[in-house]
Motif scaffolding. Structure first.
Motif, PDB file in Angstrom:
ATOM      1  N   TRP A 163      69.114  42.183  23.205  1.00 30.86           N
ATOM      2  CA  TRP A 163      69.832  42.173  21.932  1.00 30.86           C
ATOM      3  C   TRP A 163      68.970  42.751  20.812  1.00 30.86           C
ATOM      4  O   TRP A 163      69.416  43.598  20.039  1.00 30.86           O
ATOM      5  N   GLU A 164      67.717  42.309  20.732  1.00 31.94           N
ATOM      6  CA  GLU A 164      66.833  42.811  19.687  1.00 31.94           C
ATOM      7  C   GLU A 164      66.593  44.312  19.856  1.00 31.94           C
ATOM      8  O   GLU A 164      66.601  45.068  18.876  1.00 31.94           O
ATOM      9  N   HIS A 165      66.412  44.755  21.078  1.00 28.46           N
ATOM     10  CA  HIS A 165      66.236  46.197  21.314  1.00 28.46           C
ATOM     11  C   HIS A 165      67.479  46.972  20.887  1.00 28.46           C
ATOM     12  O   HIS A 165      67.382  48.037  20.275  1.00 28.46           O
ATOM     13  N   SER A 166      68.661  46.430  21.185  1.00 31.98           N
ATOM     14  CA  SER A 166      69.911  47.114  20.815  1.00 31.98           C
ATOM     15  C   SER A 166      70.015  47.263  19.313  1.00 31.98           C
ATOM     16  O   SER A 166      70.468  48.299  18.808  1.00 31.98           O
ATOM     17  N   LEU A 167      69.588  46.240  18.577  1.00 36.95           N
ATOM     18  CA  LEU A 167      69.624  46.307  17.111  1.00 36.95           C
ATOM     19  C   LEU A 167      68.621  47.322  16.595  1.00 36.95           C
ATOM     20  O   LEU A 167      68.883  48.033  15.613  1.00 36.95           O
TER      21      LEU A 167
END
Length: 432
Positions: A235-239
């Motif tokens: 999730w953090e990478h996607s953001l």
């Protein structure tokens, strides 16, 4: 406004056009709150084109100098039984009553010449401090119109504003009401949110609201990469990828969803690093389901899914591979792919980042060279066509198309020049 004033009515600029003007931005559209009833409004503008876009709710659109201006009678809303639209409206003589029914204080200001700014809910103060705060009781505002939950996040993303704690809590509590809102409206609000300058931070702080709409993304928050290249959650990478691409709507959707299939594909041995075999295909399928549910046009859905499918291509891309992608999807798509790949690389191991970025730059320069040379990339560019092959004795049908595709493949690979005589000789050999 002058025509309405001359006719004895009040006319005020309201909502987003006032907010944007105070922020020094050019408003996208202009809305007026007026004291005249709809038939009276139409009478004042009898010499203008008018449209009864929402006459039941007091709104008349007037076409002036190529622009549409919406004029809505001062009103008070009745009960919102569908959590989206008032069952009825009651026309009012009071501008303040009209402003009191609006969503956020920064949208509840009005202005007209000679009277100045009317700001009964301290919207200007909130605008100056960068705060989103509901007008009146937040829970009531969101229960009236559930889409305001997403509008709250959208304004936070596009304006860079913080959300007042009571307003944020009420939005969280009301997120379940979004299930009954049209998927088209949800899609449009999410897309505006994603294109905001603070989109990543807004979603980071309010992921529970997004996950209630797109539950397929919830597992990303608890799925860590555990690889040599990443040490954060999916999730953090996607953001991070989302914030690293330009605010092109479909590119932002591609960034948000590019790894959405990873949790389902994760294999983590007791020792060593995790693996995600087949994640690009899984992400493409899952993204397609999400976008279809949000009623994306097929063309847009296919574009996002194709970007997700190919974002894992090995760099640098060989010339033949680049030509094939350019021929199938076009130059704009290929450079969007490079943008997504570059953003994806930015979140990886910094020790290998420069090596990968160099390979990406080489691929981009090669694509630019191919396009500048106007190389043959599609059957339309081929120096021969179906009529030429028919003259050689080919018959109409699948074999004809297969031969043209064969010749194109030879040209793309560099085996043959895109020369009419050379291609006809090759086609003659194949036929014989």
């Amino acid at each position: 406004m002058a025509k309405l004033n001359d006719a004895g009515y009040e006319a005020w600029c309201v909502g987003g056009c006032v907010r944007d003007s105070l922020l020094g931005r050019i408003p996208e559209d202009w809305d007026l709150a007026v004291s005249s009833l709809p038939p009276e409004t139409k009478q004042v503008f009898s010499d203008y084109p008018t449209f009864d876009v929402g006459m039941r709710h007091g709104t008349i659109s007037v076409l002036s100098e190529g622009h549409t201006v919406e004029l809505t009678t001062f009103r008070m809303d009745g009960v919102y039984s569908d959590a989206r639209h008032p069952d009825s409206v009651q026309f009012s003589n009071s501008l303040e009553e009209d402003l009191s029914r609006r969503d956020f204080t920064v949208n509840a200001m009005a202005y007209r010449q000679n009277s100045g700014l009317r700001d009964p809910f301290d919207g200007l103060r909130d605008l100056e401090t960068g705060l989103l705060r509901c007008v009146g009781i937040p829970a009531k505002r969101f229960s009236e119109d559930a889409l305001r939950v997403l509008r709250c996040l959208r304004f936070s993303s596009t304006l860079g504003f913080a959300i007042e704690p009571e307003t944020l809590q009420a939005a969280m509590d009301a997120r379940g009401l979004l299930e009954d809102v049209s998927r088209d409206r949800v899609r449009d609000e999410l897309q505006k949110l994603l294109c905001g300058t603070d989109a990543a931070e807004t979603l980071r702080r309010n992921s529970e609201i997004l996950f209630s709409l797109l539950p397929e993304l919830a597992p990303l928050a608890s799925c860590n990469y555990e690889t040599l290249y990443h040490r954060c959650s999916v999730w953090e990478h996607s953001l991070q990828v989302l914030s690293a691409v330009s605010p092109n709507p479909l590119l932002r959707w591609s960034a948000l969803l590019h790894d959405c299939g990873k949790p389902a594909c994760k294999r983590a041995p007791e020792k060593g690093t995790a693996h995600f075999h087949g994640d690009a295909s899984e992400s493409e399928q899952l993204a397609g389901m999400i976008l279809k549910r949000l009623r994306f046009p097929n063309r847009d859905l296919d574009r996002v899914c194709s970007l997700i499918r190919y974002h894992v291509e090995t760099l640098p891309l060989p010339e033949k591979r680049l030509k094939k992608l350019l021929g199938e999807f076009g130059g704009d798509w290929v450079f969007e792919l490079f943008s997504l790949m570059r953003a994806n690389l930015a979140g990886q191991d910094p020790n290998r980042l420069e090596e990968h970025l160099t390979a990406l730059r080489d691929s981009q320069e090669l694509a630019e060279t191919i396009l500048s040379r106007q190389d043959c990339l599609t059957l339309r560019d081929l120096a021969v066509n179906g009529k030429d092959l028919l003259s050689l004795g080919y018959h109409p049908g699948p074999a004809l198309g297969k031969e043209l595709s064969f010749l194109l493949e030879k040209v793309l690979s560099g085996t043959l020049e895109n020369d009419r005589d050379i291609l006809l000789q090759e086609a003659e050999k194949t036929r014989s």
